[in-house]
Design an enzyme around this catalytic site. Structure first.
Site, PDB file in Angstrom:
ATOM      1  N   TYR A   1       0.860  -1.201   0.000  1.00  0.00           N
ATOM      2  CA  TYR A   1       0.000   0.000   0.000  1.00  0.00           C
ATOM      3  C   TYR A   1       0.884   1.235   0.000  1.00  0.00           C
ATOM      4  O   TYR A   1       1.734   1.351   0.879  1.00  0.00           O
ATOM      5  CB  TYR A   1      -0.921   0.045   1.221  1.00  0.00           C
ATOM      6  CG  TYR A   1      -1.853  -1.130   1.411  1.00  0.00           C
ATOM      7  CD1 TYR A   1      -2.160  -2.006   0.376  1.00  0.00           C
ATOM      8  CD2 TYR A   1      -2.459  -1.370   2.653  1.00  0.00           C
ATOM      9  CE1 TYR A   1      -3.027  -3.078   0.572  1.00  0.00           C
ATOM     10  CE2 TYR A   1      -3.334  -2.429   2.846  1.00  0.00           C
ATOM     11  CZ  TYR A   1      -3.604  -3.283   1.807  1.00  0.00           C
ATOM     12  OH  TYR A   1      -4.458  -4.343   2.000  1.00  0.00           O
TER      13      TYR A   1
ATOM     14  N   LEU B   1     -17.014  -3.015   3.668  1.00  0.00           N
ATOM     15  CA  LEU B   1     -18.043  -2.097   3.161  1.00  0.00           C
ATOM     16  C   LEU B   1     -18.227  -2.242   1.654  1.00  0.00           C
ATOM     17  O   LEU B   1     -18.856  -1.389   1.028  1.00  0.00           O
ATOM     18  CB  LEU B   1     -17.664  -0.644   3.490  1.00  0.00           C
ATOM     19  CG  LEU B   1     -17.567  -0.315   4.974  1.00  0.00           C
ATOM     20  CD1 LEU B   1     -17.005   1.087   5.170  1.00  0.00           C
ATOM     21  CD2 LEU B   1     -18.936  -0.438   5.639  1.00  0.00           C
ATOM     22  N   ALA B   2     -17.696  -3.322   1.083  1.00  0.00           N
ATOM     23  CA  ALA B   2     -17.797  -3.518  -0.372  1.00  0.00           C
ATOM     24  C   ALA B   2     -17.367  -2.246  -1.110  1.00  0.00           C
ATOM     25  O   ALA B   2     -18.105  -1.685  -1.916  1.00  0.00           O
ATOM     26  CB  ALA B   2     -19.213  -3.939  -0.765  1.00  0.00           C
TER      27      ALA B   2
ATOM     28  N   GLY C   1     -17.123   0.669  -0.162  1.00  0.00           N
ATOM     29  CA  GLY C   1     -17.949   1.850   0.106  1.00  0.00           C
ATOM     30  C   GLY C   1     -19.406   1.664  -0.262  1.00  0.00           C
ATOM     31  O   GLY C   1     -20.257   2.455   0.132  1.00  0.00           O
TER      32      GLY C   1
ATOM     33  N   LEU D   1     -21.582  -0.440   0.786  1.00  0.00           N
ATOM     34  CA  LEU D   1     -22.459  -0.750   1.915  1.00  0.00           C
ATOM     35  C   LEU D   1     -22.603   0.421   2.897  1.00  0.00           C
ATOM     36  O   LEU D   1     -23.177   0.269   3.968  1.00  0.00           O
ATOM     37  CB  LEU D   1     -21.970  -2.023   2.625  1.00  0.00           C
ATOM     38  CG  LEU D   1     -22.107  -3.289   1.756  1.00  0.00           C
ATOM     39  CD1 LEU D   1     -21.452  -4.489   2.428  1.00  0.00           C
ATOM     40  CD2 LEU D   1     -23.584  -3.594   1.460  1.00  0.00           C
ATOM     41  N   THR D   2     -22.107   1.588   2.502  1.00  0.00           N
ATOM     42  CA  THR D   2     -22.425   2.792   3.273  1.00  0.00           C
ATOM     43  C   THR D   2     -23.755   3.367   2.802  1.00  0.00           C
ATOM     44  O   THR D   2     -24.312   4.247   3.456  1.00  0.00           O
ATOM     45  CB  THR D   2     -21.358   3.894   3.091  1.00  0.00           C
ATOM     46  OG1 THR D   2     -21.377   4.322   1.716  1.00  0.00           O
ATOM     47  CG2 THR D   2     -19.976   3.392   3.450  1.00  0.00           C
ATOM     48  N   GLY D   3     -24.221   2.907   1.632  1.00  0.00           N
ATOM     49  CA  GLY D   3     -25.475   3.416   1.084  1.00  0.00           C
ATOM     50  C   GLY D   3     -25.303   4.662   0.233  1.00  0.00           C
ATOM     51  O   GLY D   3     -26.289   5.230  -0.241  1.00  0.00           O
ATOM     52  N   LYS D   4     -24.049   5.090   0.013  1.00  0.00           N
ATOM     53  CA  LYS D   4     -23.891   6.347  -0.738  1.00  0.00           C
ATOM     54  C   LYS D   4     -24.085   6.170  -2.241  1.00  0.00           C
ATOM     55  O   LYS D   4     -24.265   7.142  -2.954  1.00  0.00           O
ATOM     56  CB  LYS D   4     -22.541   6.984  -0.439  1.00  0.00           C
ATOM     57  CG  LYS D   4     -21.319   6.273  -0.997  1.00  0.00           C
ATOM     58  CD  LYS D   4     -20.083   7.097  -0.657  1.00  0.00           C
ATOM     59  CE  LYS D   4     -18.816   6.347  -0.924  1.00  0.00           C
ATOM     60  NZ  LYS D   4     -17.630   7.129  -0.597  1.00  0.00           N
TER      61      LYS D   4
HETATM   62  N1  LIG Z   1      -5.958  -8.702   1.864  1.00  0.00           N
HETATM   63  C1  LIG Z   1      -6.252  -8.034   0.770  1.00  0.00           C
HETATM   64  O1  LIG Z   1      -5.953  -8.486  -0.351  1.00  0.00           O
HETATM   65  C2  LIG Z   1      -6.972  -6.725   0.870  1.00  0.00           C
HETATM   66  C3  LIG Z   1      -7.564  -6.164  -0.274  1.00  0.00           C
HETATM   67  C4  LIG Z   1      -8.223  -4.934  -0.126  1.00  0.00           C
HETATM   68  C5  LIG Z   1      -8.295  -4.305   1.114  1.00  0.00           C
HETATM   69  N2  LIG Z   1      -7.687  -4.871   2.205  1.00  0.00           N
HETATM   70  C6  LIG Z   1      -7.739  -4.226   3.531  1.00  0.00           C
HETATM   71  O2  LIG Z   1      -9.070  -3.977   3.853  1.00  0.00           O
HETATM   72  C7  LIG Z   1      -9.259  -2.573   4.107  1.00  0.00           C
HETATM   73  C8  LIG Z   1     -10.624  -2.197   3.683  1.00  0.00           C
HETATM   74  O3  LIG Z   1     -10.740  -2.277   2.255  1.00  0.00           O
HETATM   75  P1  LIG Z   1     -11.187  -1.047   1.430  1.00  0.00           P
HETATM   76  O4  LIG Z   1     -10.801   0.197   2.156  1.00  0.00           O
HETATM   77  O5  LIG Z   1     -10.655  -1.201   0.065  1.00  0.00           O
HETATM   78  O6  LIG Z   1     -12.760  -1.221   1.325  1.00  0.00           O
HETATM   79  P2  LIG Z   1     -13.971  -0.994   2.317  1.00  0.00           P
HETATM   80  O7  LIG Z   1     -13.568  -0.987   3.731  1.00  0.00           O
HETATM   81  O8  LIG Z   1     -14.995  -1.942   1.860  1.00  0.00           O
HETATM   82  O9  LIG Z   1     -14.431   0.467   1.903  1.00  0.00           O
HETATM   83  C9  LIG Z   1     -13.864   1.565   2.554  1.00  0.00           C
HETATM   84  C10 LIG Z   1     -14.115   2.832   1.774  1.00  0.00           C
HETATM   85  O10 LIG Z   1     -15.504   3.145   1.805  1.00  0.00           O
HETATM   86  C11 LIG Z   1     -15.636   4.558   1.861  1.00  0.00           C
HETATM   87  N3  LIG Z   1     -16.286   4.880   3.121  1.00  0.00           N
HETATM   88  C12 LIG Z   1     -15.977   4.428   4.376  1.00  0.00           C
HETATM   89  N4  LIG Z   1     -16.813   4.955   5.277  1.00  0.00           N
HETATM   90  C13 LIG Z   1     -17.669   5.734   4.599  1.00  0.00           C
HETATM   91  C14 LIG Z   1     -18.763   6.533   4.997  1.00  0.00           C
HETATM   92  N5  LIG Z   1     -19.133   6.630   6.265  1.00  0.00           N
HETATM   93  N6  LIG Z   1     -19.439   7.217   4.036  1.00  0.00           N
HETATM   94  C15 LIG Z   1     -19.082   7.105   2.740  1.00  0.00           C
HETATM   95  N7  LIG Z   1     -18.042   6.369   2.298  1.00  0.00           N
HETATM   96  C16 LIG Z   1     -17.339   5.690   3.229  1.00  0.00           C
HETATM   97  C17 LIG Z   1     -14.238   5.141   1.810  1.00  0.00           C
HETATM   98  O11 LIG Z   1     -13.825   5.268   0.440  1.00  0.00           O
HETATM   99  P3  LIG Z   1     -14.190   6.493  -0.506  1.00  0.00           P
HETATM  100  O12 LIG Z   1     -14.509   7.664   0.347  1.00  0.00           O
HETATM  101  O13 LIG Z   1     -12.993   6.659  -1.341  1.00  0.00           O
HETATM  102  O14 LIG Z   1     -15.386   6.010  -1.277  1.00  0.00           O
HETATM  103  C18 LIG Z   1     -13.419   4.021   2.390  1.00  0.00           C
HETATM  104  O15 LIG Z   1     -12.070   4.094   2.039  1.00  0.00           O
HETATM  105  C19 LIG Z   1      -8.095  -1.893   3.402  1.00  0.00           C
HETATM  106  O16 LIG Z   1      -7.816  -0.632   3.945  1.00  0.00           O
HETATM  107  C20 LIG Z   1      -7.011  -2.891   3.618  1.00  0.00           C
HETATM  108  O17 LIG Z   1      -6.460  -2.707   4.907  1.00  0.00           O
HETATM  109  C21 LIG Z   1      -7.059  -6.075   2.091  1.00  0.00           C
END
Ligand SMILES: NC(=O)c1ccc[n+]([C@@H]2O[C@H](COP(=O)([O-])OP(=O)(O)OC[C@H]3O[C@@H](n4cnc5c(N)ncnc54)[C@H](OP(=O)(O)O)[C@@H]3O)[C@@H](O)[C@H]2O)c1
Length: 318
Positions: free
Chosen positions: A51, A212-213, A215, A217-220
């Site tokens: 990252y 949150l899929a 983002g 699953l935040t519903g936005k």
């Molecule tokens: N092991 C692996 O291969 C792997 C792969 C991917 C991720 N990960 C880990 O999992 C974590 C989570 O994955 P992810 O961040 O990609 O996806 P996620 O948790 O499903 O989605 C998070 C994103 O949703 C949006 N969000 C969060 N809260 C919100 C709110 N209250 N209102 C509106 N939007 C909101 C933000 O993005 P925006 O504002 O940009 O929309 C945020 O970065 C990563 O940080 C990483 O540590 C691991």
């Protein structure tokens, strides 16, 4: 209701995703999110050496470096448990699980984080070119050296997870304490079909990513919105992945009903559902602002009723 997650890890119910640090969140925004998270009792931060290598001009390690600067500023880890990963950073030459890669990448992560021990060290992916005795042996050596407390694996198929467990047992290696798969209300089969039972049988905690899929699953996101309407650099990818499936919108409708009845954000209901699944220890979700994080934290302590869980199960299986 749910089977307990692994007994090896003792962490806050929300694992804070770190891929935003150094990507969609600069130092100031990242520090603010980390401060709010730990201020609310959070103690489990997820990152990886890769990252944010996808950002032009970056080579990976930026997220760990942000976390390292934050830890230094607050005077050390002091109870904050850091999970990081190895195996996907091509820019550094650490794009495999050869023993020398695992060893060198661990040292590089320790240095960027500014800590003496990584609390949970994952193989970020499977590497079938390296015998498991060797790759897992390298992880075990890091535990014996005191550089790593627990071992995890991510993105592995069921047959390989079974083999990994067998090798750690046969060789007397440190056990696999955690599995990090993609798992959320919109992506269920990949974990639930087989991996979940393997975790239950072997005391492996599921720490699901994409809680949150991306983002959704935040519903936005709505059926009417297009990428340009959403304030997110990842909107295009999220819409491409989830918008075309009717199940997405049915699930979001079910989440909105429960969120309105409980007076909590949609994201909190989605994370409460995930946290209640068998073997799930702590869903991972990232937030690039304090306001986003404030929408997630209310899931802690939110117990869904059996009817609410059944409604979400039915909607997400539709
Ligand atoms: N092991 C692996 O291969 C792997 C792969 C991917 C991720 N990960 C880990 O999992 C974590 C989570 O994955 P992810 O961040 O990609 O996806 P996620 O948790 O499903 O989605 C998070 C994103 O949703 C949006 N969000 C969060 N809260 C919100 C709110 N209250 N209102 C509106 N939007 C909101 C933000 O993005 P925006 O504002 O940009 O929309 C945020 O970065 C990563 O940080 C990483 O540590 C691991």
């Amino acid at each position: 209701m749910s089977a307990p997650a692994s007994s090896a890890l003792d962490v806050h119910p929300l694992c804070l995703g770190g891929n935003v640090f150094g990507w969609t969140a600069d130092d100031a925004a990242s520090f603010a999110v980390l401060d709010r998270y730990t201020g609310a009792g959070g103690n489990f931060v997820d990152t990886a050496d890769v990252y944010s290598a996808w950002v032009p001009g970056h080579e990976g390690g930026e997220s760990e470096a942000v976390i390292g600067r934050w830890l230094a500023q607050r005077g050390g880890a002091d109870g904050v448990q850091i999970a990081t990963k190895v195996g996907m950073n091509a820019a550094s030459g650490f794009h495999n699980l050869k023993p020398e890669t695992v060893t060198a990448a661990c040292d590089a992560s320790l240095e960027r984080l500014g800590v003496e021990r990584i609390d949970l060290y994952y193989a970020h992916r499977d590497d079938t070119d390296v015998p498991l005795e060797e790759s897992l042996g390298a992880f075990d050596a890091l535990v014996k050296a005191g550089k790593v407390a627990h071992i995890g694996v991510s993105n592995v198929p069921p047959d390989r997870l079974r083999e990994m467990v067998a090798v750690t047992k046969a060789e007397g290696y440190a056990p696999i304490a955690a599995l990090q798969p993609a798992y959320n209300l919109l992506d269920r089969a990949g974990f639930e079909d087989e991996l979940q039972a393997i975790c239950a049988e072997n005391d492996i905690a599921c720490v699901p990513y994409y809680g949150l899929a991306m983002g959704f699953l935040t519903g936005k996101y709505t059926q009417e919105s297009v990428a340009a309407d959403i304030d997110s650099p990842r909107a295009k990818g999220a819409i491409k992945t989830y918008a075309g499936n009717e199940r997405t919108w049915v699930t979001l409708d079910a989440l909105r009903v429960i969120a309105a009845e409980r007076s909590v954000p949609v994201a909190a209901v989605a994370l409460a559902w995930l946290h209640g699944r068998d073997t799930v220890l702590a869903p991972i979700a990232s937030a690039r602002t304090v306001e986003q994080l404030d929408d997630l934290l209310p899931f802690v302590g939110l117990e869904l009723t059996a009817d609410e869980v059944a409604a979400l199960d039915a909607a997400s299986a539709a």
